[in-house]
Write a protein that holds these residues in place. Structure first.
Motif, PDB file in Angstrom:
ATOM      1  N   VAL A  11     146.412  17.074  31.165  1.00  0.00           N
ATOM      2  CA  VAL A  11     147.383  17.270  32.250  1.00  0.00           C
ATOM      3  C   VAL A  11     148.248  18.493  31.959  1.00  0.00           C
ATOM      4  O   VAL A  11     148.470  19.335  32.840  1.00  0.00           O
ATOM      5  N   LEU A  12     148.718  18.619  30.731  1.00  0.00           N
ATOM      6  CA  LEU A  12     149.559  19.757  30.377  1.00  0.00           C
ATOM      7  C   LEU A  12     148.796  21.070  30.456  1.00  0.00           C
ATOM      8  O   LEU A  12     149.338  22.094  30.902  1.00  0.00           O
ATOM      9  N   ILE A  13     147.525  21.055  30.060  1.00  0.00           N
ATOM     10  CA  ILE A  13     146.706  22.269  30.149  1.00  0.00           C
ATOM     11  C   ILE A  13     146.518  22.674  31.607  1.00  0.00           C
ATOM     12  O   ILE A  13     146.696  23.837  31.974  1.00  0.00           O
ATOM     13  N   ILE A  14     146.178  21.711  32.449  1.00  0.00           N
ATOM     14  CA  ILE A  14     145.945  22.013  33.862  1.00  0.00           C
ATOM     15  C   ILE A  14     147.243  22.443  34.540  1.00  0.00           C
ATOM     16  O   ILE A  14     147.270  23.415  35.293  1.00  0.00           O
ATOM     17  N   GLU A  15     148.332  21.740  34.261  1.00  0.00           N
ATOM     18  CA  GLU A  15     149.621  22.083  34.858  1.00  0.00           C
ATOM     19  C   GLU A  15     150.105  23.458  34.397  1.00  0.00           C
ATOM     20  O   GLU A  15     150.744  24.180  35.150  1.00  0.00           O
ATOM     21  N   GLY A  16     149.814  23.825  33.180  1.00  0.00           N
ATOM     22  CA  GLY A  16     150.255  25.119  32.657  1.00  0.00           C
ATOM     23  C   GLY A  16     149.351  26.269  33.042  1.00  0.00           C
ATOM     24  O   GLY A  16     149.772  27.432  33.033  1.00  0.00           O
ATOM     25  N   ALA A  17     148.107  25.975  33.414  1.00  0.00           N
ATOM     26  CA  ALA A  17     147.153  27.043  33.726  1.00  0.00           C
ATOM     27  C   ALA A  17     147.537  27.790  34.998  1.00  0.00           C
ATOM     28  O   ALA A  17     147.392  29.018  35.062  1.00  0.00           O
ATOM     29  N   LEU A  18     148.002  27.077  36.012  1.00  0.00           N
ATOM     30  CA  LEU A  18     148.329  27.748  37.280  1.00  0.00           C
ATOM     31  C   LEU A  18     149.449  28.769  37.133  1.00  0.00           C
ATOM     32  O   LEU A  18     149.286  29.918  37.543  1.00  0.00           O
ATOM     33  N   PRO A  19     150.605  28.409  36.567  1.00  0.00           N
ATOM     34  CA  PRO A  19     151.638  29.439  36.427  1.00  0.00           C
ATOM     35  C   PRO A  19     151.251  30.535  35.432  1.00  0.00           C
ATOM     36  O   PRO A  19     151.708  31.669  35.554  1.00  0.00           O
ATOM     37  N   LEU A  20     150.394  30.220  34.469  1.00  0.00           N
ATOM     38  CA  LEU A  20     149.954  31.222  33.505  1.00  0.00           C
ATOM     39  C   LEU A  20     149.034  32.249  34.154  1.00  0.00           C
ATOM     40  O   LEU A  20     149.191  33.456  33.959  1.00  0.00           O
ATOM     41  N   LEU A  21     148.075  31.767  34.951  1.00  0.00           N
ATOM     42  CA  LEU A  21     147.059  32.650  35.511  1.00  0.00           C
ATOM     43  C   LEU A  21     147.451  33.263  36.853  1.00  0.00           C
ATOM     44  O   LEU A  21     147.014  34.369  37.177  1.00  0.00           O
ATOM     45  N   MET A  22     148.238  32.536  37.643  1.00  0.00           N
ATOM     46  CA  MET A  22     148.590  33.003  38.995  1.00  0.00           C
ATOM     47  C   MET A  22     150.062  32.736  39.282  1.00  0.00           C
ATOM     48  O   MET A  22     150.390  31.906  40.130  1.00  0.00           O
ATOM     49  N   PRO A  23     150.983  33.408  38.593  1.00  0.00           N
ATOM     50  CA  PRO A  23     152.405  33.066  38.751  1.00  0.00           C
ATOM     51  C   PRO A  23     152.941  33.277  40.162  1.00  0.00           C
ATOM     52  O   PRO A  23     153.714  32.450  40.653  1.00  0.00           O
ATOM     53  N   ALA A  24     152.540  34.332  40.837  1.00  0.00           N
ATOM     54  CA  ALA A  24     153.073  34.585  42.189  1.00  0.00           C
ATOM     55  C   ALA A  24     152.596  33.520  43.172  1.00  0.00           C
ATOM     56  O   ALA A  24     153.396  32.998  43.956  1.00  0.00           O
ATOM     57  N   GLN A  25     151.304  33.200  43.132  1.00  0.00           N
ATOM     58  CA  GLN A  25     150.780  32.178  44.030  1.00  0.00           C
ATOM     59  C   GLN A  25     151.376  30.815  43.706  1.00  0.00           C
ATOM     60  O   GLN A  25     151.662  30.026  44.595  1.00  0.00           O
ATOM     61  N   TRP A  26     151.548  30.529  42.415  1.00  0.00           N
ATOM     62  CA  TRP A  26     152.122  29.248  42.007  1.00  0.00           C
ATOM     63  C   TRP A  26     153.533  29.103  42.558  1.00  0.00           C
ATOM     64  O   TRP A  26     153.900  28.044  43.065  1.00  0.00           O
TER      65      TRP A  26
END
Length: 60
Positions: A11-26
């Protein structure tokens, strides 16, 4: 207990991946979520929980 730690880690990996990889879209998606009414947000939560339960049940 190790299964729960593995699940929490995923859960932490998935939740952290979005702001890490796509901060503007997130930020855009998160901003849209904050503008939903309580009922709409509860429905989104219900759908997420239902999908998680179905996914978990299919693994058992």
């Amino acid at each position: 207990m190790t299964d729960w730690l593995a699940v929490l880690s995923m859960v932490l990996i998935i939740e952290g991946a979005l702001p890490l990889l796509m901060p503007a879209q997130w930020k855009d998606w998160f901003g849209r979520l904050t503008r939903l009414s309580d009922g709409q947000l509860r429905f989104v939560g219900l759908i997420c929980v239902a999908c998680g339960v179905m996914g978990w049940a299919s693994l058992r």
